[in-house]
Enzyme design. Structure first.
Site, PDB file in Angstrom:
ATOM      1  N   ASP A 125       5.004  -5.485  -2.185  1.00  0.00           N
ATOM      2  CA  ASP A 125       4.607  -4.528  -2.891  1.00  0.00           C
ATOM      3  C   ASP A 125       3.789  -5.086  -4.178  1.00  0.00           C
ATOM      4  O   ASP A 125       3.631  -6.447  -4.164  1.00  0.00           O
ATOM      5  CB  ASP A 125       6.030  -3.921  -3.874  1.00  0.00           C
ATOM      6  CG  ASP A 125       6.912  -3.358  -2.749  1.00  0.00           C
ATOM      7  OD1 ASP A 125       6.375  -2.830  -1.939  1.00  0.00           O
ATOM      8  OD2 ASP A 125       8.326  -3.584  -3.003  1.00  0.00           O
TER       9      ASP A 125
HETATM   10  N1  URA Z   1      11.072  -5.439  -0.078  1.00  0.00           N
HETATM   11  C1  URA Z   1      10.693  -5.004  -0.968  1.00  0.00           C
HETATM   12  O1  URA Z   1      11.471  -4.338  -1.511  1.00  0.00           O
HETATM   13  N2  URA Z   1       9.426  -5.038  -1.458  1.00  0.00           N
HETATM   14  C2  URA Z   1       8.527  -5.894  -0.922  1.00  0.00           C
HETATM   15  O2  URA Z   1       7.433  -6.382  -1.265  1.00  0.00           O
HETATM   16  C3  URA Z   1       9.014  -6.708   0.203  1.00  0.00           C
HETATM   17  C4  URA Z   1      10.389  -6.591   0.976  1.00  0.00           C
END
Ligand code: URA
Length: 242
Positions: free
Chosen positions: A107
């Protein structure tokens, strides 16, 4: 596999510059193939069996590149975007001819280990839902994480869309109003770690990926920095997934 390819493409793919740069290098007579000076950009060459030299130095032939990045927050895991900075924007120009892409996503507000490569087969295997490659994260959580959460993670968590995750490992480092944990998941659903905590009534306020299978984030890499992974790291990764 046949490795014959255009000379200009080979040089560009080997990090000697853009296609335009390397055409100029060839035109300027700086390249020899088996000892003969060549000026034809499109000449078909085989870097495995022929000796290719640039300014008298043997071509450092590499088909694949593997970069480990400590992805900073605020950057998206895409190759290009009109408005937002991407992980590829952080890659130095010397790699621009390699057609790199991120193997997997984090993310925008997640930090940590990101593998960038042009090896489609390795990336495919690494991301294959059938392989169950473990991914380890450090997370800071609003809320007190306890043994019940560890148990629930180990059984799999039902997410907001009804999907039940595979069993995951949750390790409590510090429990309190803000808790610190390590989580290992074996799949890669959208926002998975955040949604797993949401399902237990808690909120992830900081997330950093530490490991992908046997590949560990180099602690010396500051956010936004990267390095090529070593031959040993590549071999470990390949023997883990291929
Ligand atoms: N899980 C998440 O919620 N975000 C990420 O970036 C990776 C794994």
């Amino acid at each position: 596999m046949a490795r014959r390819q255009r000379l200009d493409r080979l040089l560009a793919n080997s990090g000697y510059g853009t296609r335009k740069n390397v055409k100029q290098i060839i035109r300027n007579g700086r390249v020899t193939v088996d000892g003969n000076r060549v000026t034809d950009n499109g000449m078909q060459v085989d870097p495995e069996s022929q000796v290719i030299e640039i300014d008298g130095e043997r071509l450092n032939y590499r088909e694949f590149i593997y970069l480990m990045m400590n992805k900073p927050q605020g950057v998206i895991s895409a190759t290009e975007d009109r408005y937002q900075e991407t992980v590829l924007d952080l890659v130095p120009d010397e790699y621009s001819s390699f057609r790199l892409f991120p193997a997997g996503r984090l993310d925008k507000d997640t930090e940590g280990l990101m593998l960038l490569t042009n090896d489609g087969k390795l990336a495919h295997e690494l991301l294959s839902p059938k392989k169950h490659v473990p991914k380890k994260y450090f997370a800071r959580i609003r809320g007190c994480v306890d043994e019940k959460d560890c148990q629930a993670f180990s059984e799999g968590i039902v997410l907001d869309d009804g999907y039940k995750t595979m069993p995951a490992r949750l390790n409590i480092l510090n429990a309190g109003e803000i808790s610190e944990v390590e989580v290992i998941i074996y799949e890669g659903k959208f926002h998975q770690v955040k949604r797993m905590f949401e399902a237990t009534g808690k909120e992830v306020i900081y997330l950093k990926r530490l490991e992908i299978g046997p590949l560990k984030l180099d602690e010396d890499l500051e956010p936004g920095c990267l390095r090529e992974i070593t031959e040993e790291e590549i071999q470990k990764l390949k023997s883990f997934i291929l």
